[in-house]
Motif scaffolding. Structure first.
Motif, PDB file in Angstrom:
ATOM      1  N   VAL A 225      85.429 -25.991  14.767  1.00 45.27           N
ATOM      2  CA  VAL A 225      84.750 -27.290  14.887  1.00 45.27           C
ATOM      3  C   VAL A 225      85.277 -28.078  16.083  1.00 45.27           C
ATOM      4  CG1 VAL A 225      84.421 -29.527  13.777  1.00 45.27           C
ATOM      5  CG2 VAL A 225      84.166 -27.426  12.436  1.00 45.27           C
ATOM      6  N   ALA A 226      86.597 -28.223  16.172  1.00 46.89           N
ATOM      7  CA  ALA A 226      87.178 -29.082  17.214  1.00 46.89           C
ATOM      8  C   ALA A 226      87.008 -28.490  18.611  1.00 46.89           C
ATOM      9  CB  ALA A 226      88.658 -29.322  16.919  1.00 46.89           C
ATOM     10  N   THR A 227      87.150 -27.173  18.738  1.00 54.65           N
ATOM     11  CA  THR A 227      87.112 -26.549  20.055  1.00 54.65           C
ATOM     12  C   THR A 227      85.721 -26.582  20.665  1.00 54.65           C
ATOM     13  OG1 THR A 227      88.891 -25.076  19.314  1.00 54.65           O
ATOM     14  CG2 THR A 227      87.782 -24.483  21.361  1.00 54.65           C
ATOM     15  N   THR A 228      84.702 -26.583  19.828  1.00 55.81           N
ATOM     16  CA  THR A 228      83.325 -26.532  20.344  1.00 55.81           C
ATOM     17  C   THR A 228      82.615 -27.873  20.286  1.00 55.81           C
ATOM     18  OG1 THR A 228      82.429 -25.911  18.168  1.00 55.81           O
ATOM     19  CG2 THR A 228      83.103 -24.108  19.637  1.00 55.81           C
ATOM     20  N   GLU A 229      83.337 -28.954  20.107  1.00 58.68           N
ATOM     21  CA  GLU A 229      82.681 -30.255  19.934  1.00 58.68           C
ATOM     22  C   GLU A 229      81.728 -30.594  21.075  1.00 58.68           C
ATOM     23  OE1 GLU A 229      83.648 -34.978  19.092  1.00 58.68           O
ATOM     24  OE2 GLU A 229      85.288 -33.601  19.564  1.00 58.68           O
ATOM     25  N   ALA A 230      82.126 -30.285  22.297  1.00 67.06           N
ATOM     26  CA  ALA A 230      81.259 -30.609  23.432  1.00 67.06           C
ATOM     27  C   ALA A 230      79.933 -29.853  23.365  1.00 67.06           C
ATOM     28  CB  ALA A 230      81.973 -30.272  24.746  1.00 67.06           C
ATOM     29  N   LEU A 231      79.905 -28.708  22.665  1.00 68.71           N
ATOM     30  CA  LEU A 231      78.682 -27.916  22.562  1.00 68.71           C
ATOM     31  C   LEU A 231      77.743 -28.438  21.483  1.00 68.71           C
ATOM     32  CD1 LEU A 231      80.189 -24.302  22.850  1.00 68.71           C
ATOM     33  CD2 LEU A 231      79.276 -25.745  24.675  1.00 68.71           C
ATOM     34  N   TRP A 232      78.306 -28.860  20.336  1.00 71.37           N
ATOM     35  CA  TRP A 232      77.428 -29.283  19.243  1.00 71.37           C
ATOM     36  C   TRP A 232      77.153 -30.772  19.199  1.00 71.37           C
ATOM     37  CZ3 TRP A 232      80.063 -32.725  16.287  1.00 71.37           C
ATOM     38  CH2 TRP A 232      81.426 -32.540  16.048  1.00 71.37           C
TER      39      TRP A 232
ATOM     40  N   ARG B 251      93.420 -35.178  15.011  1.00 69.67           N
ATOM     41  CA  ARG B 251      92.044 -35.388  15.458  1.00 69.67           C
ATOM     42  C   ARG B 251      91.101 -34.392  14.793  1.00 69.67           C
ATOM     43  NH1 ARG B 251      89.133 -32.583  18.974  1.00 69.67           N
ATOM     44  NH2 ARG B 251      87.222 -33.525  19.764  1.00 69.67           N
ATOM     45  N   GLY B 252      91.518 -33.124  14.684  1.00 75.28           N
ATOM     46  CA  GLY B 252      90.658 -32.124  14.076  1.00 75.28           C
ATOM     47  C   GLY B 252      90.359 -32.423  12.623  1.00 75.28           C
ATOM     48  N   ILE B 253      91.375 -32.839  11.875  1.00 76.20           N
ATOM     49  CA  ILE B 253      91.176 -33.187  10.468  1.00 76.20           C
ATOM     50  C   ILE B 253      90.243 -34.387  10.350  1.00 76.20           C
ATOM     51  CG2 ILE B 253      92.339 -34.190   8.461  1.00 76.20           C
ATOM     52  CD1 ILE B 253      94.701 -32.354   9.049  1.00 76.20           C
ATOM     53  N   SER B 254      90.450 -35.394  11.188  1.00 76.92           N
ATOM     54  CA  SER B 254      89.579 -36.565  11.167  1.00 76.92           C
ATOM     55  C   SER B 254      88.140 -36.187  11.471  1.00 76.92           C
ATOM     56  CB  SER B 254      90.084 -37.591  12.190  1.00 76.92           C
ATOM     57  OG  SER B 254      89.214 -38.696  12.277  1.00 76.92           O
ATOM     58  N   LEU B 255      87.950 -35.277  12.402  1.00 73.99           N
ATOM     59  CA  LEU B 255      86.612 -34.837  12.768  1.00 73.99           C
ATOM     60  C   LEU B 255      85.931 -34.127  11.601  1.00 73.99           C
ATOM     61  CD1 LEU B 255      84.737 -34.742  15.270  1.00 73.99           C
ATOM     62  CD2 LEU B 255      85.766 -32.545  15.841  1.00 73.99           C
ATOM     63  N   VAL B 256      86.641 -33.190  10.975  1.00 71.75           N
ATOM     64  CA  VAL B 256      86.085 -32.465   9.839  1.00 71.75           C
ATOM     65  C   VAL B 256      85.804 -33.421   8.679  1.00 71.75           C
ATOM     66  CG1 VAL B 256      86.556 -30.698   8.082  1.00 71.75           C
ATOM     67  CG2 VAL B 256      87.114 -30.258  10.487  1.00 71.75           C
ATOM     68  N   ALA B 257      86.720 -34.352   8.421  1.00 75.18           N
ATOM     69  CA  ALA B 257      86.532 -35.302   7.323  1.00 75.18           C
ATOM     70  C   ALA B 257      85.285 -36.151   7.543  1.00 75.18           C
ATOM     71  CB  ALA B 257      87.764 -36.201   7.198  1.00 75.18           C
ATOM     72  N   THR B 258      85.083 -36.618   8.760  1.00 76.32           N
ATOM     73  CA  THR B 258      83.906 -37.429   9.054  1.00 76.32           C
ATOM     74  C   THR B 258      82.631 -36.624   8.873  1.00 76.32           C
ATOM     75  OG1 THR B 258      85.170 -38.762  10.624  1.00 76.32           O
ATOM     76  CG2 THR B 258      82.777 -38.842  10.815  1.00 76.32           C
ATOM     77  N   LEU B 259      82.626 -35.392   9.359  1.00 79.28           N
ATOM     78  CA  LEU B 259      81.440 -34.547   9.227  1.00 79.28           C
ATOM     79  C   LEU B 259      81.132 -34.236   7.767  1.00 79.28           C
ATOM     80  CD1 LEU B 259      82.193 -32.103  12.183  1.00 79.28           C
ATOM     81  CD2 LEU B 259      80.328 -33.778  12.103  1.00 79.28           C
ATOM     82  N   LEU B 260      82.177 -33.992   6.966  1.00 80.41           N
ATOM     83  CA  LEU B 260      81.962 -33.743   5.543  1.00 80.41           C
ATOM     84  C   LEU B 260      81.431 -34.992   4.848  1.00 80.41           C
ATOM     85  CD1 LEU B 260      85.137 -31.674   4.553  1.00 80.41           C
ATOM     86  CD2 LEU B 260      82.780 -30.833   4.582  1.00 80.41           C
ATOM     87  N   ALA B 261      82.027 -36.135   5.153  1.00 84.03           N
ATOM     88  CA  ALA B 261      81.608 -37.374   4.502  1.00 84.03           C
ATOM     89  C   ALA B 261      80.143 -37.674   4.774  1.00 84.03           C
ATOM     90  CB  ALA B 261      82.484 -38.537   4.976  1.00 84.03           C
ATOM     91  N   GLU B 262      79.702 -37.382   5.965  1.00 86.62           N
ATOM     92  CA  GLU B 262      78.318 -37.667   6.355  1.00 86.62           C
ATOM     93  C   GLU B 262      77.370 -36.485   6.086  1.00 86.62           C
ATOM     94  OE1 GLU B 262      79.346 -40.814   9.950  1.00 86.62           O
ATOM     95  OE2 GLU B 262      78.911 -38.721  10.438  1.00 86.62           O
ATOM     96  N   ARG B 263      77.897 -35.425   5.481  1.00 87.88           N
ATOM     97  CA  ARG B 263      77.133 -34.199   5.197  1.00 87.88           C
ATOM     98  C   ARG B 263      76.511 -33.621   6.456  1.00 87.88           C
ATOM     99  NH1 ARG B 263      73.025 -33.286   1.900  1.00 87.88           N
ATOM    100  NH2 ARG B 263      73.849 -31.331   1.104  1.00 87.88           N
ATOM    101  N   ARG B 264      77.212 -33.775   7.544  1.00 88.38           N
ATOM    102  CA  ARG B 264      76.781 -33.114   8.772  1.00 88.38           C
ATOM    103  C   ARG B 264      77.505 -31.780   8.936  1.00 88.38           C
ATOM    104  NH1 ARG B 264      76.287 -37.380  13.646  1.00 88.38           N
ATOM    105  NH2 ARG B 264      78.345 -38.119  13.014  1.00 88.38           N
ATOM    106  N   LEU B 265      78.387 -31.451   7.988  1.00 87.95           N
ATOM    107  CA  LEU B 265      79.030 -30.137   7.918  1.00 87.95           C
ATOM    108  C   LEU B 265      78.910 -29.639   6.484  1.00 87.95           C
ATOM    109  CD1 LEU B 265      80.823 -27.838   9.054  1.00 87.95           C
ATOM    110  CD2 LEU B 265      82.815 -29.208   8.378  1.00 87.95           C
ATOM    111  N   LEU B 266      78.261 -28.478   6.326  1.00 91.13           N
ATOM    112  CA  LEU B 266      78.138 -27.834   5.031  1.00 91.13           C
ATOM    113  C   LEU B 266      78.771 -26.439   5.112  1.00 91.13           C
ATOM    114  CD1 LEU B 266      74.474 -28.836   4.067  1.00 91.13           C
ATOM    115  CD2 LEU B 266      76.612 -30.024   3.536  1.00 91.13           C
TER     116      LEU B 266
END
Length: 423
Positions: free
Chosen positions: A404-411, A345-360
């Protein structure tokens, strides 16, 4: 209710024909499968049989609140019915159309004990592929009330996943099951511009699963969408941060110990803003937990943002297997949380954020940047139907994933939709 909710022919068809004992929607992201399945769930709850419990199941109660109750309580989606859906995030029960509904997180194999002895009249399962097989099997066995129904949705996973092998590939032998596959074109709320944008953002495995909706095995580079020119920003040019959310910490003794800081910008993006590493393999001395704790605490007290030098991380999320390090940090005055270490799940989350440029990523995160291009799937694990990375040169990547994964509810509530972000 159907008259008030714009739906595609595919969505209407799935709602109208989902009369099986088990009803499954799968397909690409943003394809409308969740809205269609939730509408059918509401219709079922309104007339659900008595004599058993109603349950809604997901990875965690927080993910259920976000993925299911968020839409259910939105009048723009479900009109006046939304006012009859009552739930507080994290609570064990909800009320839908006057019926009590148990809300159950099923993040590991032990979760199946929660429903032992329960008689279930109806169930909704979110992200079925992340629910343990033992839990799903136990749930099917609990649904003994006449007229009981299970509804659920999921994104595709490995073709060797238990849901695919044991159920979806054998639908001809399961006449009481109903199954619908969705693509982004089945969601009338999406513009052609948005669909085309998603098709250009995702690559490799994530394109085939998230965009094409294929059940495909993991192979090759994990973050194949990574482009330094697209994702790396100079530290001195970081925008103002709304919050410095957390330091994710991956702990090592003979291997590297790495810490990566995650910030949420005022503009609605996530940034990995700074990094600290201590790596004995590069000639650095091996340190005790006390020494590592001291160096980490000193680094946490340093300025990490060019325009906000006073800002400090709100949380420290440490590898959950590093109990000795968490204890040392506690003794030294830092209460460290056990990080969310659901790797897939964590890898999928990071991959999605990178793909959408919501994580730099700021150029200070040198370890993270050096590891990301070579991060690859383990072919031996893939043969067994398990998406697992090779455990090579991944310490900073793990630290960033923890943050990223641990704080998802915050961001998550503050992150702008990718359409609103500049390319």
């Amino acid at each position: 209710m159907l008259d008030d909710l714009p739906m595609s022919r595919r969505q209407v068809e799935s709602v109208a024909t989902s009369d099986g004992a088990v009803n499954i929607w799968d397909g690409s992201i943003r394809s409308g499968k969740t809205i269609a399945s939730l509408l059918r769930w509401l219709m079922f709850v309104a007339t659900a049989p008595r004599g058993g419990e109603l349950v809604m199941i997901g990875r965690t109660r927080e993910s259920i609140a976000r993925n299911l109750f968020g839409p259910l309580q939105d009048p723009a989606l479900f009109g006046p019915v939304a006012a009859h859906v009552h739930y507080t995030s994290g609570a064990p029960t909800a009320t839908i159309l006057g019926r009590r509904v148990h809300v159950i997180g099923a993040s590991d194999a032990k979760a199946e004990r929660v429903i032992r002895g329960m008689t279930v009249a109806g169930a909704y399962v979110d992200e079925i592929t992340v629910v343990p097989e033992e839990f799903f099997t136990q749930l099917l066995g609990r649904m003994s009330v006449d007229g009981s129904r299970l509804f659920g949705s999921t994104n595709p996973d490995s073709p060797s996943h238990w849901l695919k092998l044991k159920f979806l590939d054998k639908l001809s032998a399961l006449p009481h099951w109903r199954y619908w596959h969705f693509t982004m074109e089945d969601n009338p709320a999406l513009s052609r511009q948005y669909i085309d944008q998603k098709r250009t953002e995702f690559t490799g495995l994530w394109y085939r699963r998230f965009i094409s909706g294929e059940w495909v095995a993991a192979e090759g580079a994990i973050y194949s969408m990574w482009r330094p020119a697209r994702h790396v920003v100079p530290w001195a040019s970081l925008p103002p941060m709304r919050r410095l959310l957390a330091a994710g910490v991956d702990y090592g003794t003979t291997n590297a110990t790495a810490a990566v800081l995650l910030g949420l910008s005022e503009g609605g993006r996530l940034y990995l803003v700074d990094e600290w590493r201590h790596d004995p393999r590069t000639g650095a001395p091996r340190l005790t937990d006390g020494q590592l704790s001291g160096r980490l605490r000193s680094w946490l007290d340093e300025p990490h943002l060019p325009a906000q030098p006073e800002m400090r991380p709100e949380w420290v999320a440490v590898d959950p297997s590093a109990a000795s390090m968490r204890l040392q940090l506690y003794r030294d005055g830092i209460t460290a949380a056990a990080a969310d270490n659901d790797v897939g799940r964590g890898i999928s989350l990071v991959a999605t954020l990178l793909a959408e440029r919501r994580l730099l990523v700021a150029d200070r995160c040198r370890g993270w940047i050096s590891e990301v291009s070579g991060y690859s799937w383990d072919p031996d694990a893939t043969e067994k139907g398990d998406d697992r990375p090779l455990k090579v040169a991944d310490h900073s990547l793990d630290a960033g994933r923890y943050a990223v994964a641990t704080t998802e509810a915050l961001w998550r509530p503050h992150l702008l939709d990718p359409v609103g972000l500049a390319a």
